[in-house]
Design a protein around this motif. Structure first.
Motif, PDB file in Angstrom:
ATOM      1  N   ASP A 176       0.813  -1.216   0.000  1.00 26.72           N
ATOM      2  CA  ASP A 176       0.000   0.000   0.000  1.00 26.72           C
ATOM      3  C   ASP A 176       0.847   1.267   0.000  1.00 26.72           C
ATOM      4  O   ASP A 176       0.526   2.247  -0.672  1.00 26.72           O
ATOM      5  CB  ASP A 176      -0.941   0.004   1.211  1.00 26.72           C
ATOM      6  CG  ASP A 176      -1.987  -1.095   1.126  1.00 26.72           C
ATOM      7  OD1 ASP A 176      -2.340  -1.461  -0.012  1.00 26.72           O
ATOM      8  OD2 ASP A 176      -2.429  -1.584   2.177  1.00 26.72           O
ATOM      9  N   GLY A 177       1.924   1.265   0.764  1.00 26.53           N
ATOM     10  CA  GLY A 177       2.752   2.456   0.858  1.00 26.53           C
ATOM     11  C   GLY A 177       4.199   2.098   1.073  1.00 26.53           C
ATOM     12  O   GLY A 177       4.524   1.002   1.553  1.00 26.53           O
ATOM     13  N   ILE A 178       5.109   3.012   0.714  1.00 28.60           N
ATOM     14  CA  ILE A 178       6.537   2.776   0.882  1.00 28.60           C
ATOM     15  C   ILE A 178       7.173   4.015   1.503  1.00 28.60           C
ATOM     16  O   ILE A 178       6.640   5.124   1.414  1.00 28.60           O
ATOM     17  CB  ILE A 178       7.232   2.446  -0.458  1.00 28.60           C
ATOM     18  CG1 ILE A 178       7.015   3.587  -1.471  1.00 28.60           C
ATOM     19  CG2 ILE A 178       6.724   1.134  -1.025  1.00 28.60           C
ATOM     20  CD1 ILE A 178       7.752   3.376  -2.779  1.00 28.60           C
ATOM     21  N   SER A 179       8.332   3.827   2.116  1.00 29.46           N
ATOM     22  CA  SER A 179       9.051   4.932   2.746  1.00 29.46           C
ATOM     23  C   SER A 179       9.707   5.796   1.673  1.00 29.46           C
ATOM     24  O   SER A 179       9.946   5.337   0.544  1.00 29.46           O
ATOM     25  CB  SER A 179      10.109   4.389   3.699  1.00 29.46           C
ATOM     26  OG  SER A 179      11.141   3.743   2.968  1.00 29.46           O
ATOM     27  N   PRO A 180      10.032   7.049   2.008  1.00 28.12           N
ATOM     28  CA  PRO A 180      10.738   7.908   1.049  1.00 28.12           C
ATOM     29  C   PRO A 180      12.062   7.300   0.580  1.00 28.12           C
ATOM     30  O   PRO A 180      12.425   7.425  -0.594  1.00 28.12           O
ATOM     31  CB  PRO A 180      10.960   9.204   1.835  1.00 28.12           C
ATOM     32  CG  PRO A 180       9.869   9.230   2.847  1.00 28.12           C
ATOM     33  CD  PRO A 180       9.656   7.786   3.231  1.00 28.12           C
TER      34      PRO A 180
END
Length: 439
Positions: A176-180
């Motif tokens: 769903d999401g990833i770190s910078p």
């Protein structure tokens, strides 16, 4: 007046040049010898007259024809060009030879024969007439040395537009999401080019200052995706590691663990004469990694052919700091896994070969329970130890703990049922490092 003088002078020079050439040709016709160190390919014609040199080369070329071995290579396939498709031209070779120097062998490759071989061996590729002529010319250049065998990469001799690049391998992971930092790592990996016979290091790419700090888990996830993709090619794996415990994010058999502290890397080499480009992006809730380049001949399909689970044991520790009737779980148990990965090579759906890739083993993590140290079990352990019983090797104990090991659901007896012993009385241990009592 001056123009006429110049014209006459140039004409005189040209006439002298023509006369010298004619005289040189005449010298060989009338028996002048080739000077020292006159070679045609590997064949020495020094101090031979033209007629003798021709006779010698006729014999040398005949022997060369009998030993002719020309291997044509396209990506991951190699096949031979029949000797009948090649002819050595003695007259043209001698006509172009310079006395006292190393000279090339003049060979002629039949365009029709070459086209027939290529259409039989690479039926999916439609070679243009210009490509056939270019490949034939390339083979002729390779044969000038007369050294056998000759391995000719045909991709060296036709244009980049002759065979279009395409995605040859891919891997996808839903998230769903990833770190910078992971986003920067994906961007750094994207458009990385692996040249012909070039090696690639994941640590070099993902630990650069432009990427920023990444956790080993993030590195392992992205690297495992690239490893999964490279298993779908003929790339050679130079370094690949696995973690000590299996993770739920990555399928067993397809992990490529990274550890920056220990310097654990993932490295591979492109064995082809063409370059490939890594495509990486995160979109629509998924990380996508793919390899793009000229298509390979074989289709490579890796798969887990066998997976076996090893149940953890329960390690019981006893402590005076645990109240009666209380059990403290200091470590949850986790299954061990052994995964065997194989890969099939196929052409048009027909399996040509099956090869071993890896056998990955993750040892089980044992469940550790801390029980109260009562007088009853304290004396029982002391009595057992005084009888000289061997405790299993994986026991853990602290300064005020006593430890015993049992299978899940069994009473805390040190002597486990089902332990196999050899004829000399030695205990046989399984892959978990504990005595055998079933998985």
């Amino acid at each position: 007046m001056s123009q006429k003088v110049v014209t006459i002078s140039l004409s005189s020079i040209l006439l002298l040049f023509i006369m010298s050439g004619a005289a040189l040709a005449s010298d060989f016709r009338f028996g002048k010898q080739y000077a020292d160190h006159t070679y045609v390919g590997p064949f020495n014609i020094s101090n031979n007259k033209a007629k003798q040199a021709k006779s010698k080369l006729a014999s040398d070329f005949s022997e060369l024809q009998s030993k002719l071995e020309v291997n044509l290579i396209y990506q991951d396939i190699q096949f031979s060009l029949p000797p009948e498709a090649i002819k050595f031209d003695i007259d043209m070779t001698l006509a172009n030879a310079t006395s006292g120097e190393d000279n090339p062998i003049i060979a002629i490759v039949s365009r029709e024969a070459l086209q027939t071989v290529l259409s039989q061996e690479l039926p999916k590729i439609q070679f243009s007439e210009n490509a056939i002529d270019s490949i034939a010319t390339g083979i002729e250049e390779e044969l000038q040395t007369g050294i056998m065998p000759r391995n000719v990469h045909i991709t060296d001799y036709f244009g980049v537009d002759e065979i279009q690049t395409e995605v040859i391998a891919s891997s996808e992971y839903s998230i769903d999401g990833i770190s910078p930092s992971l986003s920067k790592a994906i961007h750094a990996l994207d458009q990385s080019v692996i040249g012909p016979f070039e090696s690639f290091s994941m640590l070099e790419v993902l630990t650069s200052s432009e990427v920023g700090p990444l956790t080993d888990e993030e590195l392992t996830l992205l690297t495992s995706m690239l490893y999964t993709a490279t298993l779908q090619t003929n790339f050679q794996i130079d370094e690949r590691n696995i973690s000590t415990a299996i993770t739920t994010d990555i399928q067993a058999g397809f992990e490529a663990a990274m550890n920056q502290t220990l310097g654990l890397d993932y490295k591979f080499t492109n064995p082809n004469k063409t370059e490939f480009t890594i495509q990486a992006d995160w979109s629509a809730g998924a990380i996508n990694v793919s390899l793009e380049g000229r298509p390979l001949y074989y289709t490579y399909e890796p798969s887990v052919t066998n997976i076996e689970t090893y149940k953890p044991r329960t390690v019981r520790q006893y402590s005076a700091f645990v109240n009666d009737g209380q059990v403290v779980v200091s470590q949850e148990g986790k299954d061990g896994v052994e995964a065997i990965v194989k890969r099939t090579l196929s052409v048009d759906g027909k399996v040509i070969d099956t090869e071993d890739v890896s056998e990955d083993f993750y040892a089980p993590i044992h469940r550790i329970e801390i029980h109260p140290l009562s007088n009853e079990n304290s004396s029982a352990i002391e009595n057992t130890n005084s009888e000289g019983a061997d405790l299993p090797q994986d026991e853990e104990t602290t300064s005020d703990n006593r430890t015993e090991t049992s299978n899940p659901g069994e009473a805390g007896n040190v002597d486990e049922p089902g332990i196999e012993e050899s004829t000399e009385g030695e205990i046989i241990y399984d892959k978990s490092g504990l005595p055998k009592s079933g998985k």
